[in-house]
Enzyme design. Structure first.
Site, mmCIF file in Angstrom:
data_model
loop_
_atom_site.group_PDB
_atom_site.id
_atom_site.type_symbol
_atom_site.label_atom_id
_atom_site.label_comp_id
_atom_site.label_asym_id
_atom_site.label_seq_id
_atom_site.Cartn_x
_atom_site.Cartn_y
_atom_site.Cartn_z
ATOM 1 C CE LYS A 1 -4.408 -1.582 1.808
ATOM 2 N NZ LYS A 1 -5.533 -1.285 2.696
ATOM 3 C CE LYS B 1 -5.667 -7.708 -2.032
ATOM 4 N NZ LYS B 1 -5.800 -7.389 -0.685
ATOM 5 C CE LYS C 1 -12.544 -2.988 0.385
ATOM 6 N NZ LYS C 1 -12.847 -2.727 1.757
HETATM 7 P P1 TYM Z 1 -10.783 -5.244 3.498
HETATM 8 O O1 TYM Z 1 -11.747 -4.147 3.730
HETATM 9 O O2 TYM Z 1 -9.670 -5.021 2.548
HETATM 10 O O3 TYM Z 1 -11.539 -6.553 3.004
HETATM 11 C C1 TYM Z 1 -12.680 -7.051 3.653
HETATM 12 C C2 TYM Z 1 -12.711 -8.562 3.620
HETATM 13 O O4 TYM Z 1 -12.715 -9.038 2.271
HETATM 14 C C3 TYM Z 1 -11.648 -9.962 2.078
HETATM 15 N N1 TYM Z 1 -11.136 -9.813 0.702
HETATM 16 C C4 TYM Z 1 -11.054 -10.801 -0.189
HETATM 17 N N2 TYM Z 1 -11.393 -12.098 -0.124
HETATM 18 C C5 TYM Z 1 -11.198 -12.858 -1.229
HETATM 19 N N3 TYM Z 1 -10.709 -12.370 -2.377
HETATM 20 C C6 TYM Z 1 -10.360 -11.071 -2.503
HETATM 21 N N4 TYM Z 1 -9.888 -10.606 -3.654
HETATM 22 C C7 TYM Z 1 -10.533 -10.223 -1.372
HETATM 23 N N5 TYM Z 1 -10.303 -8.905 -1.148
HETATM 24 C C8 TYM Z 1 -10.672 -8.673 0.128
HETATM 25 C C9 TYM Z 1 -10.617 -9.563 3.115
HETATM 26 O O5 TYM Z 1 -9.737 -10.628 3.404
HETATM 27 C C10 TYM Z 1 -11.486 -9.209 4.285
HETATM 28 O O6 TYM Z 1 -11.894 -10.361 4.997
HETATM 29 N N6 TYM Z 1 -7.849 -5.042 7.532
HETATM 30 C C11 TYM Z 1 -9.142 -5.496 7.046
HETATM 31 C C12 TYM Z 1 -10.320 -4.915 7.794
HETATM 32 C C13 TYM Z 1 -10.286 -5.126 9.274
HETATM 33 C C14 TYM Z 1 -10.568 -6.340 9.946
HETATM 34 C C15 TYM Z 1 -10.467 -6.035 11.334
HETATM 35 C C16 TYM Z 1 -10.892 -7.625 9.515
HETATM 36 C C17 TYM Z 1 -10.032 -4.189 10.201
HETATM 37 N N7 TYM Z 1 -10.132 -4.728 11.468
HETATM 38 C C18 TYM Z 1 -10.672 -7.011 12.295
HETATM 39 C C19 TYM Z 1 -11.087 -8.601 10.493
HETATM 40 C C20 TYM Z 1 -10.980 -8.286 11.864
HETATM 41 C C21 TYM Z 1 -9.278 -5.067 5.578
HETATM 42 O O7 TYM Z 1 -8.670 -4.129 5.150
HETATM 43 O O8 TYM Z 1 -10.212 -5.759 4.885
#
Ligand code: TYM
Length: 327
Positions: A111, A194, A197
């Site tokens: 990032k 991957k 967003k």
């Molecule tokens: P974030 O917002 O990037 O993504 C949210 C969830 O979607 C999953 N994900 C994917 N799964 C499969 N294929 C993909 N291409 C893909 N892109 C995203 C992510 O693994 C996630 O489960 N740091 C985290 C948010 C967070 C969090 C937490 C999660 C903050 N605090 C506590 C769990 C527990 C994040 O940026 O997810």
């Protein structure tokens, strides 16, 4: 019941990867657990974001959580910044996090990219705040996609380290729950990356709110290869990614799917995949539109969610402060 906690950042468009890697799994097992799902807006400001957009995104994401099938009977939904204990524990835990551990986080490197010296320090400390989210609620399981594996492992290490210094029973050690299927949905443009967003190219992902025409267009132009056989094959990541999506949506085995498309081409398969996607997303979109049109009810329910979880978080903060000698 065991506690489940997970969250999504209210940035950009929620896409098929977020759905298949996270939300869908939360919905499927919600009855088995005591669930807390968060909209992590404090994480969303680690990179520049327009305030109006952030404000709207928080509400959109809450509406999507519900539209995808999360049921308030078994889940609590809340917005991270409405529970100040996250920021409070964050400072304390930051002081116990070795820099070396954060230096190893691959997501920060991706990032920050070439802007290592100018990105905010919050991006670097991001995993500590995520650890606080999880640890505040004495979480057992964290259902996430594969890209969050390293962050959940760090959370576990931090909890263990803190418990060892002070008292073994302060934090529950959490475990990542990562499925084999759907944990890593790839970009439609470049299937070696991957689905993300923050991808500047919207053709790289399908959002949960894309209409049938858009879905058809994006699937039609999704990168494949010059072969003709519709088959799972690691050497052909494009078609394999599309087939994996199809597999989750239909619940069929790889053999069944390959048999169904024997003698048919990529075009036939893409048309079938488009139908399955529209079938899955249309009801979600219908519910979403109803929910987002009653903003007062939505805001109310988020306030209620925050009120419900705050005492749980506060109990953990009190234990931590006492152990450290604060207050
Ligand atoms: P974030 O917002 O990037 O993504 C949210 C969830 O979607 C999953 N994900 C994917 N799964 C499969 N294929 C993909 N291409 C893909 N892109 C995203 C992510 O693994 C996630 O489960 N740091 C985290 C948010 C967070 C969090 C937490 C999660 C903050 N605090 C506590 C769990 C527990 C994040 O940026 O997810």
């Amino acid at each position: 019941k065991k506690r489940v906690f997970s969250g999504i950042q209210p940035t950009g468009n929620i896409h098929l990867g977020n759905y298949l890697g996270a939300i869908r799994n939360w919905v499927e097992t919600q009855d088995q657990y005591d669930n807390i799902f968060c909209i992590v807006d404090l994480h969303a400001i680690t990179l520049p974001i327009d305030p109006k957009e952030l404000h709207a995104n928080v509400r959109k994401l809450a509406a999507l959580y519900l539209a995808c099938g999360l049921d308030l009977k078994s889940c609590k939904l809340f917005v991270q910044s409405q529970v100040h204990q996250h920021a409070e524990l964050d400072w304390i835990l930051n002081c116990f996090t070795p820099m070396g551990w954060l230096n190893r986080m691959t997501q920060f490197k991706t990032k920050a990219g070439s802007e290592m010296d100018t990105v905010g320090a919050g991006l670097y400390c991001y995993p500590v705040l995520m650890a606080c989210d999880i640890l505040l609620y004495q979480t057992h399981y964290v259902p996430v996609g594969d890209d969050q594996r390293q962050h959940v492992e760090l959370t576990r290490d931090l909890a263990q380290r803190f418990n060892n210094i002070y008292n073994k029973s302060i934090f529950t050690l959490p475990e990542a729950q990562i499925r084999d299927a759907g944990a890593r949905i790839m970009s439609l443009e470049d299937p070696t990356k991957k689905m993300s967003k923050s991808d500047p190219n919207p053709s790289a992902y399908i959002t949960l709110l894309d209409d049938p025409k858009m879905i058809k267009k994006k699937i039609a132009r999704a990168t494949t290869d010059s072969e003709r056989v519709v088959a799972f094959d690691p050497a052909r990541p494009g078609i394999t990614n599309l087939l994996s999506i199809y597999q989750i949506l239909t619940g069929q085995s790889q053999q069944e799917i390959e048999a169904d498309f024997e003698g048919k081409g990529y075009g036939d398969f893409k048309a079938a995949l488009t139908d399955r996607l529209v079938e899955t997303l249309s009801p979600i979109q219908q519910r979403y539109n109803e929910i987002i049109n009653d903003m007062a009810a939505l805001e109310n329910l988020l306030k209620q969610g925050a009120d419900d979880v705050r005492p749980i978080a506060e109990r953990t903060v009190q234990k931590v402060k006492k152990a450290v000698g604060l207050g």
